[in-house]
Design an enzyme around this catalytic site. Structure first.
Site, PDB file in Angstrom:
ATOM      1  N   CYS A  25       0.720  -0.894   0.036  1.00  0.00           N
ATOM      2  CA  CYS A  25       0.321   0.274   0.397  1.00  0.00           C
ATOM      3  C   CYS A  25       0.983   1.237  -0.549  1.00  0.00           C
ATOM      4  O   CYS A  25       0.490   2.602  -0.054  1.00  0.00           O
ATOM      5  CB  CYS A  25      -0.646  -0.145   0.876  1.00  0.00           C
ATOM      6  SG  CYS A  25      -2.214  -1.082   1.173  1.00  0.00           S
ATOM      7  N   HIS A  69     -11.787  10.037  -9.483  1.00  0.00           N
ATOM      8  CA  HIS A  69     -10.797   9.529 -10.678  1.00  0.00           C
ATOM      9  C   HIS A  69     -10.272  11.109 -10.143  1.00  0.00           C
ATOM     10  O   HIS A  69      -8.836  11.123 -10.852  1.00  0.00           O
ATOM     11  CB  HIS A  69     -11.249  10.058 -12.358  1.00  0.00           C
ATOM     12  CG  HIS A  69     -11.669   8.898 -12.774  1.00  0.00           C
ATOM     13  ND1 HIS A  69     -12.801   8.517 -12.156  1.00  0.00           N
ATOM     14  CD2 HIS A  69     -10.863   7.641 -13.433  1.00  0.00           C
ATOM     15  CE1 HIS A  69     -13.222   7.613 -13.427  1.00  0.00           C
ATOM     16  NE2 HIS A  69     -11.831   7.020 -13.848  1.00  0.00           N
ATOM     17  N   GLU A 107     -12.529  -0.764  -0.536  1.00  0.00           N
ATOM     18  CA  GLU A 107     -11.701  -0.351  -1.394  1.00  0.00           C
ATOM     19  C   GLU A 107     -11.906  -1.660  -2.137  1.00  0.00           C
ATOM     20  O   GLU A 107     -11.100  -1.711  -3.102  1.00  0.00           O
ATOM     21  CB  GLU A 107     -10.080  -0.119  -0.888  1.00  0.00           C
ATOM     22  CG  GLU A 107     -10.396   0.757   0.271  1.00  0.00           C
ATOM     23  CD  GLU A 107      -8.628   1.042   0.430  1.00  0.00           C
ATOM     24  OE1 GLU A 107      -7.856   2.004   1.224  1.00  0.00           O
ATOM     25  OE2 GLU A 107      -8.277  -0.615   0.968  1.00  0.00           O
TER      26      GLU A 107
END
Length: 117
Positions: A25, A69, A107
């Site tokens: 991550c 985005h 996620e």
């Protein structure tokens, strides 16, 4: 207690730079996020709703304009974890809809974080 939920989707990148360099991550990566807002009330309003789902369109606009985005490190204060996002969206929703009782953020299809006071 009556509860309603509405789901919202967006795609974004992030990087958890505070983690060790060898942690997956810590690398730049992205997710297709799901945000679920939950509202609760002891009684229904005059229209028979906890709150009209149409009212929650403001959250869709907020997510589309500020998160979709985008690179979340540039958008959020603090680490861009699902837990911090759940708190961020909870606070935003609670300021607008006092019936807000929880926010969940996913996620991946197998992972969820929730903020519920």
């Amino acid at each position: 207690m009556f509860r309603i939920r509405k789901e919202f989707h967006f795609s974004a990148s992030h990087q958890l730079t505070h983690l060790p360099a060898d942690h997956q991550c810590a690398r730049l990566h992205g997710h297709n996020y799901i945000v679920v807002v939950e509202l609760a009330a002891q009684a229904l309003n005059a229209d028979g709703f906890v709150r009209d789902y149409h009212d929650l369109g403001a959250l869709k606009s907020y997510i589309d304009d500020g998160f979709d985005h985008r690179h979340l490190n540039d958008v959020l204060d603090g680490p861009s974890t699902a837990e911090n996002m759940a708190l961020h969206f909870f606070d935003w929703c609670k300021d607008r809809w006092p019936e807000t009782s929880a926010v969940m953020v996913s996620e991946t299809p197998k992972t969820w974080a929730e903020y519920r006071p």
